[in-house]
Design an enzyme around this catalytic site. Structure first.
Site, mmCIF file in Angstrom:
data_model
loop_
_atom_site.group_PDB
_atom_site.id
_atom_site.type_symbol
_atom_site.label_atom_id
_atom_site.label_comp_id
_atom_site.label_asym_id
_atom_site.label_seq_id
_atom_site.Cartn_x
_atom_site.Cartn_y
_atom_site.Cartn_z
ATOM 1 N N ARG A 74 -2.099 0.443 45.508
ATOM 2 C CA ARG A 74 -0.813 0.431 46.209
ATOM 3 C C ARG A 74 -0.891 -0.397 47.495
ATOM 4 O O ARG A 74 0.029 -1.113 47.849
ATOM 5 C CB ARG A 74 -0.434 1.878 46.532
ATOM 6 C CG ARG A 74 1.033 2.081 46.627
ATOM 7 C CD ARG A 74 1.442 3.511 46.649
ATOM 8 N NE ARG A 74 2.859 3.559 47.003
ATOM 9 C CZ ARG A 74 3.834 3.384 46.134
ATOM 10 N NH1 ARG A 74 3.575 3.196 44.874
ATOM 11 N NH2 ARG A 74 5.099 3.388 46.545
ATOM 12 N N GLN A 111 19.442 7.767 44.437
ATOM 13 C CA GLN A 111 18.206 7.568 43.659
ATOM 14 C C GLN A 111 17.347 6.526 44.350
ATOM 15 O O GLN A 111 16.211 6.310 43.965
ATOM 16 C CB GLN A 111 18.540 7.000 42.277
ATOM 17 C CG GLN A 111 19.250 7.933 41.368
ATOM 18 C CD GLN A 111 19.617 7.227 40.076
ATOM 19 O OE1 GLN A 111 18.877 7.244 39.119
ATOM 20 N NE2 GLN A 111 20.758 6.591 40.057
ATOM 21 N N HIS A 129 14.828 10.511 44.610
ATOM 22 C CA HIS A 129 13.564 9.929 44.141
ATOM 23 C C HIS A 129 12.643 9.577 45.302
ATOM 24 O O HIS A 129 11.764 8.731 45.167
ATOM 25 C CB HIS A 129 13.839 8.686 43.276
ATOM 26 C CG HIS A 129 14.441 9.014 41.948
ATOM 27 N ND1 HIS A 129 15.175 8.120 41.213
ATOM 28 C CD2 HIS A 129 14.415 10.155 41.224
ATOM 29 C CE1 HIS A 129 15.575 8.702 40.090
ATOM 30 N NE2 HIS A 129 15.144 9.933 40.077
ATOM 31 N N THR A 204 24.983 2.832 39.545
ATOM 32 C CA THR A 204 23.858 3.361 38.742
ATOM 33 C C THR A 204 24.177 3.235 37.258
ATOM 34 O O THR A 204 25.310 3.457 36.846
ATOM 35 C CB THR A 204 23.527 4.833 39.099
ATOM 36 O OG1 THR A 204 22.537 5.314 38.174
ATOM 37 C CG2 THR A 204 24.728 5.752 39.071
ATOM 38 N N ASN A 248 31.111 0.621 39.420
ATOM 39 C CA ASN A 248 29.956 -0.063 38.843
ATOM 40 C C ASN A 248 30.377 -1.421 38.275
ATOM 41 O O ASN A 248 31.535 -1.618 37.909
ATOM 42 C CB ASN A 248 29.325 0.795 37.735
ATOM 43 C CG ASN A 248 27.834 0.569 37.587
ATOM 44 O OD1 ASN A 248 27.068 0.837 38.515
ATOM 45 N ND2 ASN A 248 27.396 0.043 36.467
HETATM 46 P P1 NAD Z 1 19.665 0.534 37.334
HETATM 47 O O1 NAD Z 1 18.940 -0.720 37.658
HETATM 48 O O2 NAD Z 1 19.279 1.235 36.076
HETATM 49 O O3 NAD Z 1 21.245 0.257 37.244
HETATM 50 C C1 NAD Z 1 21.953 -0.391 38.271
HETATM 51 C C2 NAD Z 1 23.417 -0.455 37.882
HETATM 52 O O4 NAD Z 1 24.160 -0.992 38.954
HETATM 53 C C3 NAD Z 1 23.685 -1.352 36.660
HETATM 54 O O5 NAD Z 1 24.627 -0.720 35.816
HETATM 55 C C4 NAD Z 1 24.259 -2.639 37.297
HETATM 56 O O6 NAD Z 1 25.161 -3.308 36.443
HETATM 57 C C5 NAD Z 1 24.978 -2.059 38.501
HETATM 58 N N1 NAD Z 1 25.108 -3.003 39.641
HETATM 59 C C6 NAD Z 1 24.219 -3.907 40.103
HETATM 60 N N2 NAD Z 1 24.680 -4.501 41.219
HETATM 61 C C7 NAD Z 1 25.906 -3.961 41.456
HETATM 62 C C8 NAD Z 1 26.889 -4.157 42.467
HETATM 63 N N3 NAD Z 1 26.723 -5.030 43.468
HETATM 64 N N4 NAD Z 1 28.030 -3.429 42.408
HETATM 65 C C9 NAD Z 1 28.238 -2.525 41.401
HETATM 66 N N5 NAD Z 1 27.334 -2.304 40.418
HETATM 67 C C10 NAD Z 1 26.177 -2.996 40.456
HETATM 68 O O7 NAD Z 1 19.535 1.490 38.597
HETATM 69 P P2 NAD Z 1 19.539 3.083 38.704
HETATM 70 O O8 NAD Z 1 20.553 3.645 37.794
HETATM 71 O O9 NAD Z 1 19.588 3.399 40.149
HETATM 72 O O10 NAD Z 1 18.116 3.519 38.121
HETATM 73 C C11 NAD Z 1 16.965 2.827 38.541
HETATM 74 C C12 NAD Z 1 15.850 3.679 39.121
HETATM 75 O O11 NAD Z 1 14.981 2.801 39.831
HETATM 76 C C13 NAD Z 1 16.311 4.675 40.116
HETATM 77 O O12 NAD Z 1 15.599 5.815 39.885
HETATM 78 C C14 NAD Z 1 15.919 4.116 41.485
HETATM 79 O O13 NAD Z 1 15.163 5.060 42.216
HETATM 80 C C15 NAD Z 1 14.943 2.994 41.204
HETATM 81 N N6 NAD Z 1 15.288 1.731 41.904
HETATM 82 C C16 NAD Z 1 15.590 1.794 43.232
HETATM 83 C C17 NAD Z 1 15.910 0.637 43.909
HETATM 84 C C18 NAD Z 1 16.254 0.742 45.378
HETATM 85 O O14 NAD Z 1 15.793 1.668 46.045
HETATM 86 N N7 NAD Z 1 17.044 -0.172 45.914
HETATM 87 C C19 NAD Z 1 15.922 -0.598 43.238
HETATM 88 C C20 NAD Z 1 15.575 -0.624 41.867
HETATM 89 C C21 NAD Z 1 15.262 0.563 41.217
#
Ligand code: NAD
Length: 284
Positions: A74, A111, A129, A204, A248
């Site tokens: 890490r 999340q 998370h 999400t 979304n």
């Molecule tokens: P995901 O990547 O599975 O889904 C993201 C969703 O947001 C998609 O449906 C996408 O089309 C939509 N999207 C992207 N940009 C957008 C915008 N500007 N406006 C509206 N919609 C938009 O993400 P998730 O559902 O949060 O699941 C991913 C997991 O990974 C989570 O558990 C999270 O903890 C982690 N994660 C976190 C981060 C962060 O902290 N920024 C980044 C990536 C992943």
């Protein structure tokens, strides 16, 4: 912005204004406009690199097998999400802070692990998370800031993994795939999902469980509503306690299964400030 989207923004503003206990759920999509990639959007890390998904599922196993190696790897590897220290909140985060300050939004469950809601000023926040900027003891569950422990010094002195005062091993507060959700965050989120009368779900894909269970839990909470029929008789019907709104870029399983009442399709950085502006218009 199309007419339909503007109408839905107005509808969401009215629903939020009426709500007594509105909460928001957020995911990676809310932070893409801050330059942090999501996982499953069109340019998401997993959409473009399937190996990254497989590797992510191995992280927690690695921690359980060998916490020292987990920490060494890490500290040597850059974050998959880029330089989170430099990332700044965008208008989506700010709009949610405004809704909280207006007294409309009672809780925010994210999340995201990027710390941007906290940086923007959200107070009633559950980091479901965990946070990239925090550490957590796996035994007693206590958290500390990442800078409170000199991890680099421990690495040089070959004293990894860091240990808590209680003797437990310390890991990143980030909940890795396969790792249970910390009990405090899980319990509080369930209570809020059950209690709310409006749930605003932003950015999400709603496929990561148990987080994706929260809207389903809210939908299961039924209350009795009295309606007058055409013949003048009163009828008591069971209806969901909460209105569920999605913001979304694309439909999700919640849209398709009819869990959400409506989807405002667009960027959270445009739609959420639009809703705040509408609410300010209603209040005037
Ligand atoms: P995901 O990547 O599975 O889904 C993201 C969703 O947001 C998609 O449906 C996408 O089309 C939509 N999207 C992207 N940009 C957008 C915008 N500007 N406006 C509206 N919609 C938009 O993400 P998730 O559902 O949060 O699941 C991913 C997991 O990974 C989570 O558990 C999270 O903890 C982690 N994660 C976190 C981060 C962060 O902290 N920024 C980044 C990536 C992943």
């Amino acid at each position: 912005m199309g007419l339909e989207k503007n109408d839905l923004i107005k509808r969401a503003a009215e629903d939020l204004k009426k709500a007594k206990h509105a909460i928001a759920l957020t995911g990676a999509g809310i932070s893409t406009e801050s330059g942090i990639p999501d996982f499953r959007g069109p340019f998401g890390i997993w959409t473009t690199d399937h190996g990254a998904e497989r590797r992510a599922y191995q992280t927690y196993e690695k921690f359980l097998e060998d916490p020292r190696r987990y920490w060494e790897e890490r500290l040597n590897a850059p974050s998959l999400l880029g330089d989170l220290e430099k990332a700044e909140p965008n208008p989506s985060h700010t709009a949610l802070v405004e809704l909280e300050k207006m007294g409309i939004l009672k809780y925010l469950i994210t999340q995201n692990i990027d710390g941007l809601h906290e940086k923007a000023g959200s107070r009633n926040l559950i980091e479901y998370h965990g946070s990239y900027f925090k550490l957590r003891c796996v035994k007693c569950g206590s958290r500390s800031g990442i800078k409170e422990i000199d991890l680099e010094k421990l690495r040089i002195e070959e004293k990894l993994p860091p240990l808590c005062r209680c003797g437990g091993v310390i890991k990143s507060d980030v909940v890795h795939f396969g790792e249970p959700i910390p009990i405090d965050a899980a319990r509080r989120s369930q209570e809020e999902a059950w209690r709310c009368d409006l749930m605003l779900i932003c950015g999400t894909s709603a496929v990561v469980y148990p987080f994706a269970q929260l809207p389903r839990l809210a939908k299961k909470h039924l209350v009795e509503k009295e309606t007058k029929t055409e013949s003048g008789l009163y009828l008591v019907k069971q209806v969901p306690a909460a209105t569920i709104i999605e913001v979304n870029a694309e439909p999700t399983p919640l849209t398709e299964a009819g869990i959400s009442d409506y989807l405002i399709r667009g960027k959270t950085g445009e739609v959420l400030p639009g809703i705040v502006q509408e609410i300010k218009g209603i209040q005037r």
